[in-house]
Design an enzyme around this catalytic site. Structure first.
Site: not given
Length: 216
Positions: A43, A69-71
């Site tokens: 990530r 960028i999403s959780q």
């Protein structure tokens, strides 16, 4: 299954294990294939260089161009909702950083991903191709129209919010397919899963969320 560069896997491996255990497993994510993939996909490579040390925290992060960028939990919840088995053709609306794209590409046969922002699309493509992904097709376009000439899709993921899910995307969902998307206004959104059976749609909500708006 794709295998990313070993050096990228080893970097931050402990943080990824902790992320999977505490943020995903402890919150009810049960898909073992998904948990294994998220323990491996790097990530940090999909974040800004200055934020790589925060890449495995329980929060979204800016990636430039007023996007995020999403959780990690949201990435996992949306992916799990698609119920991927490995042979699906998946449409993703909003490539963004490319991290969600990588996770889905590990779990499905092919991913068709659309991004309207040139800089994000090019950066994501460079990272994903550098990591060895060969089952992703990229397009710079208005995602509200979907990808008609590649439809129907077994699964569709929308990573930007709208009050109503665009009809064009629903029409491109194949029989037996699932579509997951955030729906609502800027202040109150729900993750919605649509399932198409017998030409009819069923709908369920799987939690609260907050996404940037779908533009189109």
């Amino acid at each position: 299954m794709n295998r990313v560069n070993p050096d990228a896997i080893h970097a931050h491996a402990g943080q990824r294990r902790k992320m999977v255990e505490e943020q995903l497993g402890d919150r009810g994510i049960r898909d073992l294939r998904l948990l294994e993939v998220m323990s491996r996909v790097p990530r940090h490579l999909f974040t800004l260089d200055s934020l790589q040390q925060r890449a495995y925290g329980d929060t979204p992060l800016p990636i430039g161009e007023n996007q995020t960028i999403s959780q990690p939990y949201i990435v996992a919840a949306m992916t799990e909702a698609l119920g991927l088995k490995g042979d699906e053709r998946v449409l993703e609306i909003g490539t963004g950083s490319g991290y969600q794209t990588a996770v889905v590409a590990e779990l499905a046969a092919q991913v068709f991903t659309i991004e309207r922002i040139n800089a994000l699309s090019r950066t994501a493509q460079k990272i994903l191709e550098g990591l060895g992904y060969a089952n992703i097709v990229f397009k710079m376009f208005d995602g509200t129209y979907g990808w008609p000439d590649q439809a129907p899709f077994d699964a569709i993921m929308v990573t930007a919010s709208a009050r109503e899910i665009p009809e064009a995307l629903i029409n491109q969902l194949g029989e037996g397919g699932r579509l997951v998307a955030p729906a609502g206004d800027a202040d109150k959104q729900k993750l919605v899963v649509l399932t198409k059976k017998g030409g009819k749609l069923s709908k369920k909500e799987i939690g609260d969320c907050k996404f940037v708006p779908l533009v189109g």
